[in-house]
Design a protein around this motif. Structure first.
Motif, PDB file in Angstrom:
ATOM      1  N   SER A  21       0.845  -1.190   0.000  1.00 41.06           N
ATOM      2  CA  SER A  21       0.000   0.000   0.000  1.00 41.06           C
ATOM      3  C   SER A  21       0.879   1.238   0.000  1.00 41.06           C
ATOM      4  O   SER A  21       1.986   1.224   0.539  1.00 41.06           O
ATOM      5  CB  SER A  21      -0.901   0.028   1.237  1.00 41.06           C
ATOM      6  N   CYS A  22       0.349   2.279  -0.563  1.00 36.96           N
ATOM      7  CA  CYS A  22       1.045   3.572  -0.572  1.00 36.96           C
ATOM      8  C   CYS A  22       0.001   4.658  -0.350  1.00 36.96           C
ATOM      9  O   CYS A  22      -0.879   4.850  -1.193  1.00 36.96           O
ATOM     10  CB  CYS A  22       1.768   3.771  -1.883  1.00 36.96           C
ATOM     11  N   VAL A  23       0.127   5.323   0.784  1.00 39.31           N
ATOM     12  CA  VAL A  23      -0.810   6.398   1.114  1.00 39.31           C
ATOM     13  C   VAL A  23      -0.171   7.732   0.769  1.00 39.31           C
ATOM     14  O   VAL A  23       0.959   8.015   1.189  1.00 39.31           O
ATOM     15  CB  VAL A  23      -1.187   6.360   2.597  1.00 39.31           C
ATOM     16  N   ALA A  24      -0.895   8.541   0.018  1.00 41.54           N
ATOM     17  CA  ALA A  24      -0.382   9.818  -0.458  1.00 41.54           C
ATOM     18  C   ALA A  24      -1.036  10.987   0.273  1.00 41.54           C
ATOM     19  O   ALA A  24      -2.199  10.907   0.680  1.00 41.54           O
ATOM     20  CB  ALA A  24      -0.635   9.952  -1.954  1.00 41.54           C
ATOM     21  N   SER A  25      -0.285  12.056   0.406  1.00 42.70           N
ATOM     22  CA  SER A  25      -0.826  13.280   0.970  1.00 42.70           C
ATOM     23  C   SER A  25      -0.038  14.465   0.424  1.00 42.70           C
ATOM     24  O   SER A  25       1.068  14.305  -0.091  1.00 42.70           O
ATOM     25  CB  SER A  25      -0.763  13.252   2.505  1.00 42.70           C
ATOM     26  N   GLY A  26      -0.635  15.641   0.523  1.00 42.01           N
ATOM     27  CA  GLY A  26       0.056  16.857   0.115  1.00 42.01           C
ATOM     28  C   GLY A  26      -0.072  17.216  -1.351  1.00 42.01           C
ATOM     29  O   GLY A  26       0.541  18.196  -1.789  1.00 42.01           O
ATOM     30  N   PHE A  27      -0.838  16.459  -2.098  1.00 40.63           N
ATOM     31  CA  PHE A  27      -1.077  16.795  -3.504  1.00 40.63           C
ATOM     32  C   PHE A  27      -2.399  16.167  -3.934  1.00 40.63           C
ATOM     33  O   PHE A  27      -2.981  15.360  -3.212  1.00 40.63           O
ATOM     34  CB  PHE A  27       0.075  16.331  -4.397  1.00 40.63           C
ATOM     35  N   SER A  28      -2.852  16.539  -5.108  1.00 35.87           N
ATOM     36  CA  SER A  28      -4.133  16.043  -5.608  1.00 35.87           C
ATOM     37  C   SER A  28      -3.939  14.656  -6.203  1.00 35.87           C
ATOM     38  O   SER A  28      -3.758  14.483  -7.418  1.00 35.87           O
ATOM     39  CB  SER A  28      -4.692  17.006  -6.650  1.00 35.87           C
ATOM     40  N   GLY A  66       1.246 -10.705 -15.158  1.00 34.68           N
ATOM     41  CA  GLY A  66       0.505 -11.919 -14.839  1.00 34.68           C
ATOM     42  C   GLY A  66       0.588 -12.326 -13.389  1.00 34.68           C
ATOM     43  O   GLY A  66      -0.143 -13.210 -12.948  1.00 34.68           O
ATOM     44  N   ARG A  67       1.481 -11.679 -12.647  1.00 40.00           N
ATOM     45  CA  ARG A  67       1.643 -12.020 -11.233  1.00 40.00           C
ATOM     46  C   ARG A  67       1.329 -10.854 -10.315  1.00 40.00           C
ATOM     47  O   ARG A  67       1.409 -11.001  -9.096  1.00 40.00           O
ATOM     48  CB  ARG A  67       3.074 -12.497 -10.963  1.00 40.00           C
ATOM     49  N   CYS A  68       1.009  -9.698 -10.891  1.00 43.00           N
ATOM     50  CA  CYS A  68       0.719  -8.574 -10.025  1.00 43.00           C
ATOM     51  C   CYS A  68      -0.415  -7.729 -10.577  1.00 43.00           C
ATOM     52  O   CYS A  68      -0.757  -7.834 -11.769  1.00 43.00           O
ATOM     53  CB  CYS A  68       1.976  -7.731  -9.799  1.00 43.00           C
ATOM     54  N   ALA A  69      -0.964  -6.913  -9.721  1.00 43.82           N
ATOM     55  CA  ALA A  69      -2.018  -6.004 -10.132  1.00 43.82           C
ATOM     56  C   ALA A  69      -1.865  -4.704  -9.360  1.00 43.82           C
ATOM     57  O   ALA A  69      -1.687  -4.727  -8.139  1.00 43.82           O
ATOM     58  CB  ALA A  69      -3.383  -6.611  -9.883  1.00 43.82           C
ATOM     59  N   ILE A  70      -1.923  -3.609 -10.085  1.00 46.46           N
ATOM     60  CA  ILE A  70      -1.918  -2.293  -9.451  1.00 46.46           C
ATOM     61  C   ILE A  70      -3.346  -1.774  -9.447  1.00 46.46           C
ATOM     62  O   ILE A  70      -4.079  -1.917 -10.431  1.00 46.46           O
ATOM     63  CB  ILE A  70      -0.961  -1.315 -10.178  1.00 46.46           C
ATOM     64  N   PHE A  71      -3.761  -1.206  -8.333  1.00 46.88           N
ATOM     65  CA  PHE A  71      -5.070  -0.586  -8.274  1.00 46.88           C
ATOM     66  C   PHE A  71      -5.028   0.557  -7.267  1.00 46.88           C
ATOM     67  O   PHE A  71      -4.078   0.663  -6.482  1.00 46.88           O
ATOM     68  CB  PHE A  71      -6.174  -1.596  -7.971  1.00 46.88           C
ATOM     69  N   ARG A  72      -6.033   1.399  -7.345  1.00 48.04           N
ATOM     70  CA  ARG A  72      -6.016   2.598  -6.513  1.00 48.04           C
ATOM     71  C   ARG A  72      -7.411   2.889  -6.005  1.00 48.04           C
ATOM     72  O   ARG A  72      -8.410   2.529  -6.624  1.00 48.04           O
ATOM     73  CB  ARG A  72      -5.460   3.786  -7.307  1.00 48.04           C
ATOM     74  N   ASP A  73      -7.415   3.588  -4.891  1.00 46.64           N
ATOM     75  CA  ASP A  73      -8.652   4.090  -4.304  1.00 46.64           C
ATOM     76  C   ASP A  73      -8.466   5.588  -4.133  1.00 46.64           C
ATOM     77  O   ASP A  73      -7.814   6.037  -3.177  1.00 46.64           O
ATOM     78  CB  ASP A  73      -8.925   3.399  -2.969  1.00 46.64           C
ATOM     79  N   VAL A  79      -2.656   3.889  -3.372  1.00 51.86           N
ATOM     80  CA  VAL A  79      -2.403   2.991  -4.496  1.00 51.86           C
ATOM     81  C   VAL A  79      -1.837   1.697  -3.924  1.00 51.86           C
ATOM     82  O   VAL A  79      -1.102   1.710  -2.925  1.00 51.86           O
ATOM     83  CB  VAL A  79      -1.455   3.630  -5.526  1.00 51.86           C
ATOM     84  N   TYR A  80      -2.217   0.600  -4.551  1.00 51.30           N
ATOM     85  CA  TYR A  80      -1.846  -0.724  -4.064  1.00 51.30           C
ATOM     86  C   TYR A  80      -1.092  -1.492  -5.147  1.00 51.30           C
ATOM     87  O   TYR A  80      -1.243  -1.236  -6.333  1.00 51.30           O
ATOM     88  CB  TYR A  80      -3.095  -1.525  -3.697  1.00 51.30           C
ATOM     89  N   LEU A  81      -0.306  -2.451  -4.683  1.00 52.22           N
ATOM     90  CA  LEU A  81       0.315  -3.399  -5.596  1.00 52.22           C
ATOM     91  C   LEU A  81       0.128  -4.788  -5.005  1.00 52.22           C
ATOM     92  O   LEU A  81       0.711  -5.110  -3.964  1.00 52.22           O
ATOM     93  CB  LEU A  81       1.804  -3.105  -5.790  1.00 52.22           C
ATOM     94  N   GLN A  82      -0.723  -5.562  -5.645  1.00 47.56           N
ATOM     95  CA  GLN A  82      -0.947  -6.949  -5.238  1.00 47.56           C
ATOM     96  C   GLN A  82       0.023  -7.824  -6.012  1.00 47.56           C
ATOM     97  O   GLN A  82       0.052  -7.779  -7.248  1.00 47.56           O
ATOM     98  CB  GLN A  82      -2.391  -7.361  -5.543  1.00 47.56           C
ATOM     99  N   MET A  83       0.818  -8.581  -5.308  1.00 49.89           N
ATOM    100  CA  MET A  83       1.800  -9.452  -5.951  1.00 49.89           C
ATOM    101  C   MET A  83       1.549 -10.899  -5.531  1.00 49.89           C
ATOM    102  O   MET A  83       1.431 -11.194  -4.338  1.00 49.89           O
ATOM    103  CB  MET A  83       3.219  -9.040  -5.582  1.00 49.89           C
ATOM    104  N   ASN A  84       1.481 -11.767  -6.513  1.00 43.83           N
ATOM    105  CA  ASN A  84       1.229 -13.182  -6.284  1.00 43.83           C
ATOM    106  C   ASN A  84       2.355 -14.029  -6.871  1.00 43.83           C
ATOM    107  O   ASN A  84       3.167 -13.533  -7.669  1.00 43.83           O
ATOM    108  CB  ASN A  84      -0.105 -13.575  -6.926  1.00 43.83           C
ATOM    109  N   SER A  85       2.377 -15.279  -6.486  1.00 49.59           N
ATOM    110  CA  SER A  85       3.387 -16.219  -7.007  1.00 49.59           C
ATOM    111  C   SER A  85       4.786 -15.609  -6.932  1.00 49.59           C
ATOM    112  O   SER A  85       5.551 -15.632  -7.907  1.00 49.59           O
ATOM    113  CB  SER A  85       3.046 -16.593  -8.454  1.00 49.59           C
TER     114      SER A  85
END
Length: 115
Positions: A21-28, A66-73, A79-85
């Motif tokens: 996980s990566c939490v951001a602050s201080g910018f849009s 094929g082993r990871c997925a980036i997604f954000r909220d 922003v997240y990075l899901q890593m598998n295998s």
């Protein structure tokens, strides 16, 4: 000021999974393309995943495709990075970055893949 704080790294066995996980602050946050990089000891920093500001475009490095997925909220400025295998060669410090925003780097989170 601009701040990015990564978390979620750790020691995992080969074949395991982690979600960074990566939490951001201080910018849009919602206006910026976000990226995850990694850097292993003695190696250059490698771009591993990119997601556009609204999440409609994602790009992955061949090494993790094929082993990871980036997604954000965007509501959570995260922003997240899901890593598998996971493989031993995935061992590195992982950083998030706001593309084209000067100084927008976190301190990194260490991922170690080892039995």
């Amino acid at each position: 000021q601009v701040q990015l704080v990564e978390s979620g790294g750790g020691l995992v066995q080969p074949g395991g999974s982690l979600r960074l996980s990566c939490v951001a602050s201080g910018f849009s946050f919602s206006m910026y393309t976000m990226r995850w990089y990694r850097q292993a000891p003695g190696k250059e920093r490698e771009l591993v995943a990119t997601m556009s500001s609204a999440g409609g475009v994602t790009v992955y490095a061949d090494s993790l495709k094929g082993r990871c997925a980036i997604f954000r909220d965007n509501a959570k400025n995260t922003v997240y990075l899901q890593m598998n295998s996971l493989k031993p060669e995935d061992t590195a410090m992982y950083y998030c970055n706001a593309f084209a925003l000067p100084g927008a780097w976190g301190q990194g989170t260490q991922v170690t893949v080892s039995s």
